[in-house]
Design an enzyme around this catalytic site. Structure first.
Site, mmCIF file in Angstrom:
data_model
loop_
_atom_site.group_PDB
_atom_site.id
_atom_site.type_symbol
_atom_site.label_atom_id
_atom_site.label_comp_id
_atom_site.label_asym_id
_atom_site.label_seq_id
_atom_site.Cartn_x
_atom_site.Cartn_y
_atom_site.Cartn_z
ATOM 1 N N ARG A 16 87.317 105.780 55.629
ATOM 2 C CA ARG A 16 86.165 106.217 56.423
ATOM 3 C C ARG A 16 85.228 105.069 56.802
ATOM 4 O O ARG A 16 84.331 105.235 57.616
ATOM 5 C CB ARG A 16 85.393 107.306 55.656
ATOM 6 C CG ARG A 16 86.147 108.624 55.602
ATOM 7 C CD ARG A 16 85.567 109.561 54.560
ATOM 8 N NE ARG A 16 86.030 109.249 53.212
ATOM 9 C CZ ARG A 16 85.610 109.871 52.102
ATOM 10 N NH1 ARG A 16 84.707 110.813 52.180
ATOM 11 N NH2 ARG A 16 86.094 109.531 50.923
ATOM 12 N N GLY A 142 82.969 116.164 43.577
ATOM 13 C CA GLY A 142 83.615 117.117 42.687
ATOM 14 C C GLY A 142 82.528 117.965 42.023
ATOM 15 O O GLY A 142 81.506 117.446 41.588
ATOM 16 N N GLU A 157 87.410 119.464 42.952
ATOM 17 C CA GLU A 157 87.130 118.639 44.122
ATOM 18 C C GLU A 157 86.742 119.512 45.317
ATOM 19 O O GLU A 157 87.215 120.657 45.440
ATOM 20 C CB GLU A 157 88.356 117.791 44.476
ATOM 21 C CG GLU A 157 88.663 116.714 43.453
ATOM 22 C CD GLU A 157 87.484 115.803 43.175
ATOM 23 O OE1 GLU A 157 86.966 115.181 44.125
ATOM 24 O OE2 GLU A 157 87.068 115.701 42.007
ATOM 25 N N ASN A 230 81.034 105.936 51.238
ATOM 26 C CA ASN A 230 82.337 106.212 51.852
ATOM 27 C C ASN A 230 82.404 105.835 53.326
ATOM 28 O O ASN A 230 83.476 105.669 53.873
ATOM 29 C CB ASN A 230 82.691 107.685 51.665
ATOM 30 C CG ASN A 230 82.840 108.024 50.191
ATOM 31 O OD1 ASN A 230 83.640 107.434 49.486
ATOM 32 N ND2 ASN A 230 82.019 108.946 49.713
HETATM 33 C C1 UD1 Z 1 85.533 110.937 43.366
HETATM 34 C C2 UD1 Z 1 85.774 112.075 42.386
HETATM 35 C C3 UD1 Z 1 84.693 113.136 42.571
HETATM 36 C C4 UD1 Z 1 83.315 112.524 42.381
HETATM 37 C C5 UD1 Z 1 83.142 111.307 43.306
HETATM 38 C C6 UD1 Z 1 81.860 110.569 42.941
HETATM 39 C C7 UD1 Z 1 88.179 112.160 42.076
HETATM 40 C C8 UD1 Z 1 89.446 112.883 42.430
HETATM 41 N N1 UD1 Z 1 87.065 112.646 42.627
HETATM 42 O O1 UD1 Z 1 85.681 111.464 44.663
HETATM 43 O O2 UD1 Z 1 84.865 114.176 41.627
HETATM 44 O O3 UD1 Z 1 82.315 113.486 42.677
HETATM 45 O O4 UD1 Z 1 84.228 110.376 43.137
HETATM 46 O O5 UD1 Z 1 81.626 109.489 43.774
HETATM 47 O O6 UD1 Z 1 88.212 111.253 41.304
HETATM 48 N N2 UD1 Z 1 90.558 104.792 44.002
HETATM 49 C C9 UD1 Z 1 91.566 103.991 43.510
HETATM 50 N N3 UD1 Z 1 92.849 104.400 43.632
HETATM 51 C C10 UD1 Z 1 93.178 105.586 44.196
HETATM 52 C C11 UD1 Z 1 92.136 106.404 44.682
HETATM 53 C C12 UD1 Z 1 90.831 105.985 44.568
HETATM 54 O O7 UD1 Z 1 91.307 102.896 43.008
HETATM 55 O O8 UD1 Z 1 94.371 105.883 44.248
HETATM 56 C C13 UD1 Z 1 89.154 104.299 43.888
HETATM 57 C C14 UD1 Z 1 88.476 104.172 45.233
HETATM 58 O O9 UD1 Z 1 88.677 102.871 45.756
HETATM 59 C C15 UD1 Z 1 87.016 104.439 44.876
HETATM 60 C C16 UD1 Z 1 87.102 105.361 43.667
HETATM 61 O O10 UD1 Z 1 88.406 105.254 43.167
HETATM 62 O O11 UD1 Z 1 86.343 103.257 44.530
HETATM 63 C C17 UD1 Z 1 86.801 106.820 44.040
HETATM 64 O O12 UD1 Z 1 87.753 107.255 44.987
HETATM 65 P P1 UD1 Z 1 87.337 108.117 46.246
HETATM 66 O O13 UD1 Z 1 88.554 108.380 47.029
HETATM 67 O O14 UD1 Z 1 86.174 107.525 46.942
HETATM 68 O O15 UD1 Z 1 86.919 109.481 45.515
HETATM 69 P P2 UD1 Z 1 85.865 110.549 46.002
HETATM 70 O O16 UD1 Z 1 86.506 111.415 47.019
HETATM 71 O O17 UD1 Z 1 84.577 109.912 46.340
HETATM 72 CA CA CA Z 2 83.939 107.863 46.783
#
Ligand code: UD1
Ligand code: CA
Length: 465
Positions: A16, A142, A157, A230
């Site tokens: 995004r 979440g 989520e 994001n």
């Molecule tokens: C996540 C949480 C959500 C919480 C929110 C708070 C999950 C499934 N959801 O959602 O409950 O309210 O954060 O900000 O965890 N990342 C990795 N590898 C991956 C996926 C993500 O390293 O495979 C990292 C991303 O780079 C990021 C962080 O994890 O820094 C969070 O991932 P993101 O996809 O932004 O999760 P949210 O949808 O924000």
């Molecule tokens: Ca996030």
């Protein structure tokens, strides 16, 4: 803390953001977003910090290479649960607690992590302790689901929420503390039967509860702290909050900031008490400003030192330079890298100084270029003086010794030395060294031709006929 390790999730592309650059390298108050959680972990005493990187991993590794940090590459971003699974490779046999933060949640405060640690260690029995908060608009987060007794049972989520769950305003901040043992024995149980087909880290909460283990939570009042970044709108918002914090810290320590909202001070910049900063300034890098300084409107200072009691007047630009005490700089002055000014120096409007030193009390008040020069004390440099430091191939040094006087509109063709107390007459082009105490002048003899203008006019009148 030997029994505390930490994992920062930073592998996502940040789709995004619509950027070629990994999300966590986008800057907030002069530092990549990821700097903040890593810095907080160092301060919280985490013995080992594992960064999970993926998209653009080379760039992230390069930006954060640090003996306190180790990296794990998550080749495919299969979800936050999978990211932690990858990190556990680095934590094999680790017996303590594992703090998990997100690389895209930069505003979390040290106190929040502290209270999470306290909660977790006081009880001593929880498999997971997490940080939650209540937000006005929970979209994208979440949701925290609690049972009739108020205990957390699971996190759902946004995309998996029922209409009723969507209304829950208590959200997951992405800050958790796990017992390492629990993580090691349960992470492989995560499934991806959800709306996004990802391994969700928060599903561990439900797993723990089902297994009869304890989950503790601490709720924090300031929801801005947990704001995830994001997209670029959130990037700007997070930067605004971060700058407000930086400005507040400075104001509390005795700096006057006339209009904090329009004052851009990067993380790590210092300023002393009784310094006044006017609107529209940008202070960045390793800048250190002394006490009792005045920084007027629109001043830009990058990685420079400004001594006590100096005034930097409007719209001056200072980069990688050192300004002594009680200097008077600008308005509209430009100090380029490697400029070093002693105390009580004056650099006036439209003066550019590059890689030069000026001794105590020296002045260049108007329209001048000083490059590659070594200037002593008490030197006066007249308007329009140019050090000609570049011959098209080489840069050469101009030396001006103590007490010398450079008349206006002079060119000093380097390499050249103007001796102590010497005078350069206005309009002189100096190409050879000038001994101490002498006068150098290359002015052409002045001619006054009386009646010339009248005769010229007559000539023109004839031409017309
Ligand atoms: C996540 C949480 C959500 C919480 C929110 C708070 C999950 C499934 N959801 O959602 O409950 O309210 O954060 O900000 O965890 N990342 C990795 N590898 C991956 C996926 C993500 O390293 O495979 C990292 C991303 O780079 C990021 C962080 O994890 O820094 C969070 O991932 P993101 O996809 O932004 O999760 P949210 O949808 O924000
Ligand atoms: Ca996030």
């Amino acid at each position: 803390m030997k029994n505390l390790a930490a994992v920062v999730l930073a592998a996502g592309k940040g789709t995004r953001m619509k950027s070629e650059k990994p999300k966590v390298l986008h800057e907030i108050a002069g530092k990549p977003m990821l700097f903040y959680p890593v810095n907080l972990l160092k301060k919280s005493g985490a013995g080992k910090i594992v960064l999970v990187v993926g998209f653009g991993s080379e760039a992230v590794v390069k930006a954060f290479s640090d003996p306190a940090v180790s990296f794990v590459v998550q080749e495919e971003q299969l979800g936050t649960g999978h990211a932690v699974m990858c990190a556990l490779k680095e934590l094999r046999g680790f017996p303590g607690d594992v703090l998990v933060l997100s690389g895209d949640v930069p505003l979390i405060r040290e106190e929040t992590v502290k209270s999470l640690l306290e909660l977790h260690r006081k009880g001593g029995k929880a498999a997971i302790s997490l940080v939650t908060t209540d937000v006005e608009d929970p979209t994208g987060y979440g949701r925290i689901v609690r049972d009739a007794e108020g205990a957390v049972t699971r996190i759902v989520e946004e995309k998996d929420c029922s209409p009723l769950q969507k209304k829950i305003q208590e959200v997951n901040t992405g800050v958790y503390l796990f017992s390492a043992e629990f993580l090691h024995s349960n992470i492989k149980k995560l499934g991806k039967e959800n709306a996004q087909g990802e391994y969700y880290l928060p599903d561990l909460i439900h797993l723990a509860v089902e297994g009869g283990l304890r989950v503790d939570s601490v709720s924090i009042a300031d929801a801005t702290e947990v704001m995830g970044v994001n997209n670029r709108v959130e990037l700007a918002k997070a930067a605004e909050f971060m700058r407000a914090r930086i400005n507040e810290t400075l104001m509390v320590s005795g700096v006057t900031i006339i209009d904090p909202r329009s004052t851009y001070i990067d993380y790590g910049v210092a300023a002393g008490a009784d310094t006044v900063i006017y609107p529209g300034c940008r202070l960045s890098g390793t800048t250190v400003i002394g006490s009792g300084c005045v920084i007027e409107e629109g001043v830009v200072i990058t990685s420079s030192k400004i001594g006590d009691g100096s005034t930097i007047k409007s719209y001056s630009v200072i980069e990688k330079s050192e300004v002594g005490k009680e200097n008077d700089i600008g308005p509209f002055a430009r100090l380029r890298p490697a400029t070093i000014l002693a105390d009580k120096v004056k650099i006036g409007n439209f003066v550019e100084v590059k890689k030069s030193t000026l001794g105590k009390g020296s002045k260049a008040n108007h329209l001048t270029y000083l490059g590659d020069s070594v200037i002593g004390e008490g030197v006066n440099i007249g308007a329009g003086t140019i050090t000609c430091n570049y011959d098209g191939t080489n840069k050469s040094v101009t030396r001006i010794e103590d007490g010398a006087f450079i008349g206006s509109d002079s060119q000093l063709v380097a390499p050249v030395t103007i001796g102590k107390d010497a005078y350069v007459g206005s309009g002189t082009t100096v190409t050879r060294d000038v001994p101490a105490g002498s006068l150098v002048i290359t002015r052409a003899p002045e001619k006054v031709i009386e009646g010339w203008a009248g005769r010229k006019l007559k000539g023109k009148a004839k031409e017309k006929k």
